[in-house]
Design an enzyme around this catalytic site. Structure first.
Site, PDB file in Angstrom:
ATOM      1  N   ASP A  49       0.634 -21.114  15.708  1.00 49.13           N
ATOM      2  CA  ASP A  49       1.810 -20.480  15.101  1.00 49.13           C
ATOM      3  C   ASP A  49       2.911 -21.497  14.805  1.00 49.13           C
ATOM      4  OD1 ASP A  49       3.328 -18.128  14.303  1.00 49.13           O
ATOM      5  OD2 ASP A  49       4.534 -18.445  16.104  1.00 49.13           O
ATOM      6  N   LYS A  94      14.815 -26.078   5.865  1.00 49.35           N
ATOM      7  CA  LYS A  94      16.044 -26.084   6.680  1.00 49.35           C
ATOM      8  C   LYS A  94      16.896 -27.290   6.290  1.00 49.35           C
ATOM      9  CE  LYS A  94      14.079 -23.629  10.632  1.00 49.35           C
ATOM     10  NZ  LYS A  94      14.834 -22.399  10.820  1.00 49.35           N
ATOM     11  N   HIS A  99       8.532 -22.979   6.262  1.00 45.75           N
ATOM     12  CA  HIS A  99       9.966 -22.792   6.036  1.00 45.75           C
ATOM     13  C   HIS A  99      10.824 -23.818   6.774  1.00 45.75           C
ATOM     14  CE1 HIS A  99       9.946 -20.490   9.807  1.00 45.75           C
ATOM     15  NE2 HIS A  99      11.267 -20.592   9.828  1.00 45.75           N
ATOM     16  N   HIS A 137       5.004 -26.241  11.738  1.00 46.73           N
ATOM     17  CA  HIS A 137       6.400 -26.692  11.844  1.00 46.73           C
ATOM     18  C   HIS A 137       6.555 -28.005  12.619  1.00 46.73           C
ATOM     19  CE1 HIS A 137       6.980 -22.795  10.258  1.00 46.73           C
ATOM     20  NE2 HIS A 137       7.094 -22.117  11.380  1.00 46.73           N
ATOM     21  N   GLU A 148      12.529 -21.090  21.445  1.00 47.10           N
ATOM     22  CA  GLU A 148      13.013 -19.764  21.043  1.00 47.10           C
ATOM     23  C   GLU A 148      13.296 -18.961  22.302  1.00 47.10           C
ATOM     24  OE1 GLU A 148      11.118 -18.040  17.314  1.00 47.10           O
ATOM     25  OE2 GLU A 148       9.450 -19.029  18.299  1.00 47.10           O
ATOM     26  N   LYS A 188       8.121 -19.545  23.414  1.00 47.08           N
ATOM     27  CA  LYS A 188       8.901 -18.309  23.335  1.00 47.08           C
ATOM     28  C   LYS A 188       9.465 -18.020  24.715  1.00 47.08           C
ATOM     29  CE  LYS A 188       6.941 -16.579  19.246  1.00 47.08           C
ATOM     30  NZ  LYS A 188       7.870 -16.678  18.112  1.00 47.08           N
ATOM     31  N   ARG A 231       0.801  -1.217   0.000  1.00 45.91           N
ATOM     32  CA  ARG A 231       0.000   0.000   0.000  1.00 45.91           C
ATOM     33  C   ARG A 231       0.836   1.270   0.000  1.00 45.91           C
ATOM     34  NH1 ARG A 231      -4.553  -1.080   4.351  1.00 45.91           N
ATOM     35  NH2 ARG A 231      -2.650  -1.418   5.492  1.00 45.91           N
TER      36      ARG A 231
HETATM   37  C1  BG6 Z   1       7.513 -18.639  12.339  1.00 45.35           C
HETATM   38  C2  BG6 Z   1       6.666 -18.241  13.514  1.00 45.35           C
HETATM   39  O1  BG6 Z   1       6.788 -19.457  11.470  1.00 45.35           O
HETATM   40  O2  BG6 Z   1       8.651 -19.349  12.800  1.00 45.35           O
HETATM   41  C3  BG6 Z   1       7.475 -17.407  14.489  1.00 45.35           C
HETATM   42  O3  BG6 Z   1       5.539 -17.523  13.064  1.00 45.35           O
HETATM   43  C4  BG6 Z   1       8.752 -18.088  14.862  1.00 45.35           C
HETATM   44  O4  BG6 Z   1       6.709 -17.101  15.641  1.00 45.35           O
HETATM   45  C5  BG6 Z   1       9.511 -18.577  13.627  1.00 45.35           C
HETATM   46  O5  BG6 Z   1       9.564 -17.173  15.570  1.00 45.35           O
HETATM   47  C6  BG6 Z   1      10.687 -19.449  14.004  1.00 45.35           C
HETATM   48  O6  BG6 Z   1      11.450 -19.704  12.859  1.00 45.35           O
HETATM   49  P1  BG6 Z   1      13.011 -20.036  12.953  1.00 45.35           P
HETATM   50  O7  BG6 Z   1      13.396 -20.355  11.555  1.00 45.35           O
HETATM   51  O8  BG6 Z   1      13.669 -18.818  13.496  1.00 45.35           O
HETATM   52  O9  BG6 Z   1      13.121 -21.207  13.880  1.00 45.35           O
END
Ligand code: BG6
Length: 485
Positions: free
Chosen positions: A231, A178, A174, A236, A212, A335, A46
């Protein structure tokens, strides 16, 4: 290996993901000479910027988030292939401009990356079609979370499916990009050693930890509506579980792998209101010593007096099939834990009989530890004899393989691999519609059970391993989380 020339449009092109992950990953691939001219990267959002203004924001982002930003000549050439289209998805402006830009110099491969909130996914797909931008060589890439439950995921998938064929839709997780996660497939299926013992007759339990140390950072508004289960676990952690637990696929073809992952998701023993109290723990961080200072509480982070959102989840998961019945999978993520570490730990069963005297020492279970991050590597913990003439003293020692030391080459970031896979048309490391929906079908009843219980998440101090109940979850079974982390 070079990829065909492509146009990549990034919706949400001025956002955090684009700055932090996408452009640094693209820059790296560019530096490696993987792009073929005339490829273009087109940001759309935007904000009212022109090409030069946008290039300046990307340049700044690379300076912050790319270790290669010092290569100024290359950086300049990279910025030259970046363009910008101001576009408001909701207000219906900018689409013609984008269509014009794409048709001016069409590339055979056209990719649309939706780095936006999921509620815009359907609308963007519709507009792309309405403005004639969807070609046979087009593909659309969507970020997680795909919806917030099974029903909303199905709606999003329907909207995407109305415009794109399933093979054109790339759902990113993602974690699948890895390096060590991909190595899991190599480890399991390129070696004859493991597969014969990869079952409940030989494996006692599996731990999956994705910890994390950071809090919710600037993503509080999103996180407050999501929580750790949506999340991290829905995507994951379940994907990691699938790769550990799946049957050998017949090939690395996308559908062969995805069929096997889907079977695991369908075999997960349901967790619902009848057993959630026994099999799940959720927590929320309070203020505490973390990362060398004092971290605020989650509620302070999101600016609320109270919140029911979980920032920590631990689960005991069972897979109801022949291979895994009797082997629990313990999952935890959170977290503000003591450190950033992701590990998969496969603990084998105890030996059936010891021939050694008690003086030889305790015999621990054989353990395979696959570390995803940081310090990617694989360790196999075994009992061996301590050197010396003092008799048979047994020691628990690791066969240690550290990727950085062993290969001494740059390991690409997950997004580098995944973005190039999209351009190549390789969907093996992406999720298929039925997988995403099966994962939600398993997650939804957990969320419902938590909702019904009305209990708030259990508190834990920032910088600790979550609520004590997470320890009890495993200890109840006579086991413990691997303390070696
Ligand atoms: C994301 C989450 O998909 O993955 C985040 O939304 C998280 O909350 C992140 O911090 C962690 O990814 P990585 O690659 O840093 O382990």
């Amino acid at each position: 290996l070079k990829v065909d020339p492509f146009d990549l449009v990034v919706f949400g092109g001025t956002g955090d993901l684009a700055h932090r992950k996408l452009f640094p990953a693209l820059f790296r691939r560019f530096l490696d000479g993987q792009f073929t001219a005339p490829s273009r990267l087109i940001g759309a959002s935007r904000q009212n910027l022109d090409d030069a203004g946008y290039r300046a924001t990307i340049c700044e982002a690379l300076q912050r988030f790319s270790s290669e930003a010092g290569r100024t000549d290359a950086l300049k050439s990279f910025l030259d292939i970046i363009f910008y289209v101001p576009l408001d998805v909701g207000a219906d402006t900018g689409w013609d401009l984008l269509a014009k830009k794409l048709s001016a110099d069409p590339s055979p491969v056209r990719a649309f990356y939706l780095a936006t909130t999921p509620d815009l996914f359907g609308m963007i797909a519709k507009q792309l079609a309405a403005h004639g931008m969807v070609t046979p060589g087009s593909r659309i890439i969507v970020e997680k979370p795909i919806g917030r439950d099974g029903a909303s995921a199905a709606r999003i998938n329907d909207a995407l499916g109305a415009v794109f064929a399933e093979q054109q839709i790339y759902r990113i997780d993602h974690y699948l990009g890895k390096e060590t996660v991909q190595n899991l497939m190599a480890l399991r299926f390129a070696n004859a050693l493991l597969e014969p013992v990869w079952n409940s007759a030989h494996i006692d339990n599996v731990e999956i930890t994705v910890a994390e140390s950071i809090g919710v950072e600037e993503r509080g508004a999103y996180y407050e509506t999501a929580g750790a289960l949506r999340d991290m676990v829905q995507n994951h952690l379940l994907q990691l579980l699938c790769l550990i637990a799946m049957e050998p696929p017949a090939s690395m073809e996308a559908d062969a792998v995805r069929d096997e992952k889907l079977k695991v998701l369908k075999a997960l023993a349901p967790i619902d209101v009848s057993n959630a109290a026994k099999l799940t723990v959720r927590g929320q961080y309070r203020s505490g010593a973390s990362e060398g200072g004092v971290a605020p509480s989650y509620t302070q982070d999101v600016g609320k007096d109270e919140s029911m959102t979980e920032t920590f989840v631990a689960l005991k998961v069972c897979i109801d099939n022949w291979r895994w019945a009797g082997t629990p999978f313990y999952l935890r993520t959170g977290k503000r834990l003591p450190q950033r570490v992701s590990e998969l730990i496969v603990s084998f069963r105890e030996i059936p009989h010891s021939i050694f005297s008690p003086e030889s020492g305790k015999i621990s279970k054989t353990r395979l530890v696959i570390r995803l991050q940081p310090d990617e590597g694989i360790k196999l913990w075994l009992m061996l004899k301590e050197p010396g003439a003092g008799g048979m003293r047994l020691r628990y020692v690791p066969l240690d393989m550290n990727f950085a030391e062993a290969f001494a080459i740059y390991a690409p970031e997950a997004y580098e691999r995944l973005l190039m896979d999209v351009i190549r048309g390789n969907a093996t490391l992406f999720m298929r519609r039925d997988e995403v929906e099966a994962a939600w079908r398993w997650i939804d009843p957990i969320k419902e059970a938590w909702g019904q219980s009305n209990e708030p998440p259990r508190p834990y101090f920032a910088g600790t391993w979550g609520p004590a109940a997470a320890i009890a979850l495993v200890e109840r079974d006579g086991r413990s989380w691997n303390e070696e982390i």
